[in-house]
Design an enzyme around this catalytic site. Structure first.
Site, PDB file in Angstrom:
ATOM      1  N   TYR A  87     -14.810 -11.944  -0.308  1.00  0.00           N
ATOM      2  CA  TYR A  87     -15.521 -10.689  -0.597  1.00  0.00           C
ATOM      3  C   TYR A  87     -16.718 -10.935  -1.518  1.00  0.00           C
ATOM      4  O   TYR A  87     -17.766 -10.311  -1.370  1.00  0.00           O
ATOM      5  CB  TYR A  87     -14.567  -9.674  -1.232  1.00  0.00           C
ATOM      6  CG  TYR A  87     -13.525  -9.153  -0.251  1.00  0.00           C
ATOM      7  CD1 TYR A  87     -13.815  -8.079   0.584  1.00  0.00           C
ATOM      8  CD2 TYR A  87     -12.270  -9.739  -0.156  1.00  0.00           C
ATOM      9  CE1 TYR A  87     -12.875  -7.611   1.491  1.00  0.00           C
ATOM     10  CE2 TYR A  87     -11.318  -9.279   0.745  1.00  0.00           C
ATOM     11  CZ  TYR A  87     -11.631  -8.210   1.571  1.00  0.00           C
ATOM     12  OH  TYR A  87     -10.710  -7.750   2.475  1.00  0.00           O
ATOM     13  N   ARG A 136      -3.499   6.552   1.210  1.00  0.00           N
ATOM     14  CA  ARG A 136      -4.048   7.769   1.832  1.00  0.00           C
ATOM     15  C   ARG A 136      -3.146   8.456   2.836  1.00  0.00           C
ATOM     16  O   ARG A 136      -3.438   9.556   3.267  1.00  0.00           O
ATOM     17  CB  ARG A 136      -5.391   7.435   2.503  1.00  0.00           C
ATOM     18  CG  ARG A 136      -6.506   7.212   1.501  1.00  0.00           C
ATOM     19  CD  ARG A 136      -7.652   6.463   2.123  1.00  0.00           C
ATOM     20  NE  ARG A 136      -7.210   5.114   2.462  1.00  0.00           N
ATOM     21  CZ  ARG A 136      -7.971   4.202   3.051  1.00  0.00           C
ATOM     22  NH1 ARG A 136      -9.188   4.502   3.397  1.00  0.00           N
ATOM     23  NH2 ARG A 136      -7.491   3.000   3.304  1.00  0.00           N
ATOM     24  N   ARG A 186      -6.429  11.266  -6.181  1.00  0.00           N
ATOM     25  CA  ARG A 186      -7.705  10.557  -6.073  1.00  0.00           C
ATOM     26  C   ARG A 186      -8.870  11.530  -6.215  1.00  0.00           C
ATOM     27  O   ARG A 186      -9.876  11.219  -6.871  1.00  0.00           O
ATOM     28  CB  ARG A 186      -7.803   9.803  -4.739  1.00  0.00           C
ATOM     29  CG  ARG A 186      -8.961   8.808  -4.724  1.00  0.00           C
ATOM     30  CD  ARG A 186      -9.157   8.157  -3.386  1.00  0.00           C
ATOM     31  NE  ARG A 186      -9.484   9.131  -2.364  1.00  0.00           N
ATOM     32  CZ  ARG A 186      -9.780   8.845  -1.105  1.00  0.00           C
ATOM     33  NH1 ARG A 186      -9.774   7.586  -0.702  1.00  0.00           N
ATOM     34  NH2 ARG A 186     -10.069   9.792  -0.257  1.00  0.00           N
ATOM     35  N   ASP A 243      -6.752  -2.805  -7.602  1.00  0.00           N
ATOM     36  CA  ASP A 243      -7.291  -3.449  -6.402  1.00  0.00           C
ATOM     37  C   ASP A 243      -7.642  -4.896  -6.724  1.00  0.00           C
ATOM     38  O   ASP A 243      -7.999  -5.215  -7.867  1.00  0.00           O
ATOM     39  CB  ASP A 243      -8.539  -2.713  -5.891  1.00  0.00           C
ATOM     40  CG  ASP A 243      -8.837  -3.111  -4.453  1.00  0.00           C
ATOM     41  OD1 ASP A 243      -8.243  -2.517  -3.538  1.00  0.00           O
ATOM     42  OD2 ASP A 243      -9.634  -4.051  -4.243  1.00  0.00           O
ATOM     43  N   ARG A 266       0.824  -1.217   0.000  1.00  0.00           N
ATOM     44  CA  ARG A 266       0.000   0.000   0.000  1.00  0.00           C
ATOM     45  C   ARG A 266       0.853   1.260   0.000  1.00  0.00           C
ATOM     46  O   ARG A 266       0.476   2.271   0.596  1.00  0.00           O
ATOM     47  CB  ARG A 266      -0.952   0.037   1.210  1.00  0.00           C
ATOM     48  CG  ARG A 266      -2.081  -0.970   1.182  1.00  0.00           C
ATOM     49  CD  ARG A 266      -3.175  -0.527   0.234  1.00  0.00           C
ATOM     50  NE  ARG A 266      -4.183  -1.576   0.106  1.00  0.00           N
ATOM     51  CZ  ARG A 266      -5.309  -1.611   0.804  1.00  0.00           C
ATOM     52  NH1 ARG A 266      -5.589  -0.663   1.653  1.00  0.00           N
ATOM     53  NH2 ARG A 266      -6.149  -2.597   0.633  1.00  0.00           N
TER      54      ARG A 266
HETATM   55  O1  CP3 Z   1      -0.099  -1.703  -2.449  1.00  0.00           O
HETATM   56  C1  CP3 Z   1      -0.334  -0.778  -3.269  1.00  0.00           C
HETATM   57  O2  CP3 Z   1       0.035   0.389  -3.095  1.00  0.00           O
HETATM   58  C2  CP3 Z   1      -1.033  -1.130  -4.578  1.00  0.00           C
HETATM   59  C3  CP3 Z   1      -2.439  -0.986  -4.605  1.00  0.00           C
HETATM   60  C4  CP3 Z   1      -3.331  -1.910  -3.785  1.00  0.00           C
HETATM   61  C5  CP3 Z   1      -4.568  -1.480  -3.256  1.00  0.00           C
HETATM   62  N1  CP3 Z   1      -5.222  -2.548  -2.751  1.00  0.00           N
HETATM   63  C6  CP3 Z   1      -5.079  -0.100  -3.312  1.00  0.00           C
HETATM   64  C7  CP3 Z   1      -6.151   0.309  -2.384  1.00  0.00           C
HETATM   65  C8  CP3 Z   1      -3.211  -3.265  -3.484  1.00  0.00           C
HETATM   66  C9  CP3 Z   1      -2.046  -4.223  -3.746  1.00  0.00           C
HETATM   67  C10 CP3 Z   1      -4.414  -3.663  -2.847  1.00  0.00           C
HETATM   68  C11 CP3 Z   1      -4.701  -5.050  -2.440  1.00  0.00           C
HETATM   69  C12 CP3 Z   1      -5.922  -5.336  -1.700  1.00  0.00           C
HETATM   70  N2  CP3 Z   1      -7.156  -4.762  -1.838  1.00  0.00           N
HETATM   71  C13 CP3 Z   1      -6.029  -6.370  -0.742  1.00  0.00           C
HETATM   72  C14 CP3 Z   1      -4.940  -7.341  -0.385  1.00  0.00           C
HETATM   73  C15 CP3 Z   1      -3.919  -6.745   0.525  1.00  0.00           C
HETATM   74  C16 CP3 Z   1      -4.418  -6.437   1.911  1.00  0.00           C
HETATM   75  O3  CP3 Z   1      -4.408  -5.251   2.255  1.00  0.00           O
HETATM   76  O4  CP3 Z   1      -4.787  -7.363   2.647  1.00  0.00           O
HETATM   77  C17 CP3 Z   1      -7.344  -6.366  -0.259  1.00  0.00           C
HETATM   78  C18 CP3 Z   1      -7.927  -7.278   0.779  1.00  0.00           C
HETATM   79  C19 CP3 Z   1      -8.062  -5.341  -0.978  1.00  0.00           C
HETATM   80  C20 CP3 Z   1      -9.499  -5.002  -0.874  1.00  0.00           C
HETATM   81  C21 CP3 Z   1      -9.708  -3.622  -0.390  1.00  0.00           C
HETATM   82  N3  CP3 Z   1      -9.404  -2.484  -1.111  1.00  0.00           N
HETATM   83  C22 CP3 Z   1     -10.249  -3.223   0.849  1.00  0.00           C
HETATM   84  C23 CP3 Z   1     -10.698  -4.163   1.949  1.00  0.00           C
HETATM   85  C24 CP3 Z   1     -10.258  -1.833   0.855  1.00  0.00           C
HETATM   86  C25 CP3 Z   1     -10.828  -0.952   1.908  1.00  0.00           C
HETATM   87  C26 CP3 Z   1      -9.925  -0.810   3.074  1.00  0.00           C
HETATM   88  C27 CP3 Z   1      -9.111   0.432   2.918  1.00  0.00           C
HETATM   89  O5  CP3 Z   1      -7.888   0.356   3.146  1.00  0.00           O
HETATM   90  O6  CP3 Z   1      -9.697   1.464   2.598  1.00  0.00           O
HETATM   91  C28 CP3 Z   1      -9.673  -1.394  -0.360  1.00  0.00           C
HETATM   92  C29 CP3 Z   1      -9.449  -0.005  -0.794  1.00  0.00           C
HETATM   93  C30 CP3 Z   1      -8.096   0.378  -1.275  1.00  0.00           C
HETATM   94  N4  CP3 Z   1      -7.307  -0.371  -2.093  1.00  0.00           N
HETATM   95  C31 CP3 Z   1      -7.429   1.597  -1.005  1.00  0.00           C
HETATM   96  C32 CP3 Z   1      -6.219   1.570  -1.706  1.00  0.00           C
HETATM   97  C33 CP3 Z   1      -5.173   2.640  -1.784  1.00  0.00           C
HETATM   98  C34 CP3 Z   1      -7.989   2.742  -0.203  1.00  0.00           C
HETATM   99  C35 CP3 Z   1      -9.103   3.355  -0.992  1.00  0.00           C
HETATM  100  C36 CP3 Z   1      -9.112   4.862  -0.964  1.00  0.00           C
HETATM  101  O7  CP3 Z   1      -8.189   5.498  -1.511  1.00  0.00           O
HETATM  102  O8  CP3 Z   1     -10.089   5.386  -0.460  1.00  0.00           O
END
Ligand code: CP3
Length: 342
Positions: free
Chosen positions: A151, A28, A37, A74, A24
């Protein structure tokens, strides 16, 4: 010979200073991410806008000089490409239409059709392959079938993956049919990322830890093995990182059994234990607790040194044990990198 440090570690080389990137790393906690974003409108629009998705992928490279960039996308884009409805509720997380019956699995789009939705992601990869600094490795990724299924079945994130366990235990045929559909789509998705320029791919099984015994073998290990075999057949030189988060003792042998080039360790795995039992089979990645990116200070410095020392006898890619959180301080990220490279 691979020159990039991440590729060298993945090829089994022990480096004096391990290469580093961060789960990540575009997110944010960075003001520039939030600005881009906002420009995109919302999170999903950002994922499907190749220019802006490439821009946020590059932001942490410019700011910190990480050794790898991870594609901005994602894991839930694959369910969407298969026909699930997907949206994000601000402050809460993802929402999807649920899958609980066989006819819903059968109604999903064909594997070939996923590219209609996912083409913008491949375009992001192509832009990054052109624009990244020559020393930076480009990592593509997908969710592992079990994690993605949790999910798709529940329609949201769940603390215990209860709905997915219920479907598995009550209607195993439907559950396995869904897993098979996700597995096929994941192979095509990762293959297309590689063809677009991803140099490494990572499989995120964030909820592997809620599977145990035979279930872990059948639904975490076997799908990883199947995906890796299919990718290796087509792209034999592209290294694969597997992240069976929470696997505990099942980390032992995971790389050998799945043929992964590296396993990513969560922060609950003891580094000395993993050096002895997991790193003996090849490269490991990890595993600083993301909390240190919030709290910083001497404890952060001590932990970086401890983890670096524990894994110094073999191939290692430094990373967090899970994603950095929105309340993290970017200065602590810089301190982590400086401590590691000093
Ligand atoms: O790592 C990186 O920088 C690359 C991008 C990336 C994102 N999600 C961007 C993201 C990667 C590799 C993921 C993987 C991901 N997404 C996983 C597996 C890794 C982990 O964290 O366990 C999972 C389970 C998801 C599903 C997901 N996406 C959830 C549960 C959420 C909400 C929780 C949260 O952190 O907000 C997301 C949203 C998400 N994916 C964000 C980002 C940057 C935040 C969204 C935002 O900008 O509002």
């Amino acid at each position: 010979m691979a020159e990039k440090t991440i590729l060298r570690a993945l090829a089994g080389e022990t480096l004096p200073t391990p290469p580093i990137w961060m789960m990540r790393q575009a997110g944010r906690y960075l003001p520039e991410y939030k600005a881009t974003r906002a420009q995109a409108g919302d999170f999903l629009s950002l994922c499907y806008n190749p220019d802006l998705a490439a821009e946020v992928t590059l932001q942490p490279i410019r700011r910190f000089g990480f050794d790898a960039a991870i594609l901005f996308a994602d894991i839930l884009l694959v369910p969407q490409a298969l026909g699930a409805d997907l949206w994000f509720v601000t402050g809460e997380g993802p929402r999807l239409s649920t899958i609980t019956a066989r006819d819903q699995v059968d109604a999903l789009r064909s594997t070939d059709a996923i590219h209609d939705t996912l083409n913008p992601v491949y375009e992001t990869v192509r832009i990054l392959a052109r624009e990244l600094p020559s020393e930076t490795t480009l990592i593509g990724f997908a969710g592992a079938p079990w994690t993605v299924a949790t999910y798709m079945i529940a329609g949201r994130g769940t603390p215990d993956q209860g709905p997915a366990h219920a479907l598995k235990d009550e209607d195993r045929e439907t559950f396995e049919a869904l897993l098979a559909r996700i597995t096929d789509a994941t192979i095509e998705y990762l293959s297309a990322q590689i063809e677009a320029g991803a140099e490494v791919v990572k499989l995120f099984d964030s909820w592997a830890g809620s599977l145990s015994g035979e279930d872990f073998r059948n639904y975490a290990l076997e799908p990883a093995k199947q995906i890796i075999a299919a990718l290796k057949a087509r792209h034999p030189n592209v290294p694969i990182i597997a992240f069976p988060r929470g696997a505990k003792e099942a980390y032992i042998g995971f790389a050998n059994e799945t043929n992964a080039d590296c396993v990513a360790l969560d922060q609950f795995t003891d580094a000395d234990w993993a050096a002895e039992h997991v790193q003996k089979d090849g490269c490991v990645q990890g595993n600083l607790s993301p909390e240190h990116m919030v709290t910083g200070g001497q404890a952060l410095i001590d932990e970086v040194r401890r983890i670096k020392a524990a894994f110094s006898g073999g191939p290692h890619i430094f990373n967090l044990g899970h994603g950095i959180t929105p309340d993290a301080d970017p200065d602590n990220v810089a301190l982590m990198i400086e401590t590691l490279r000093r």
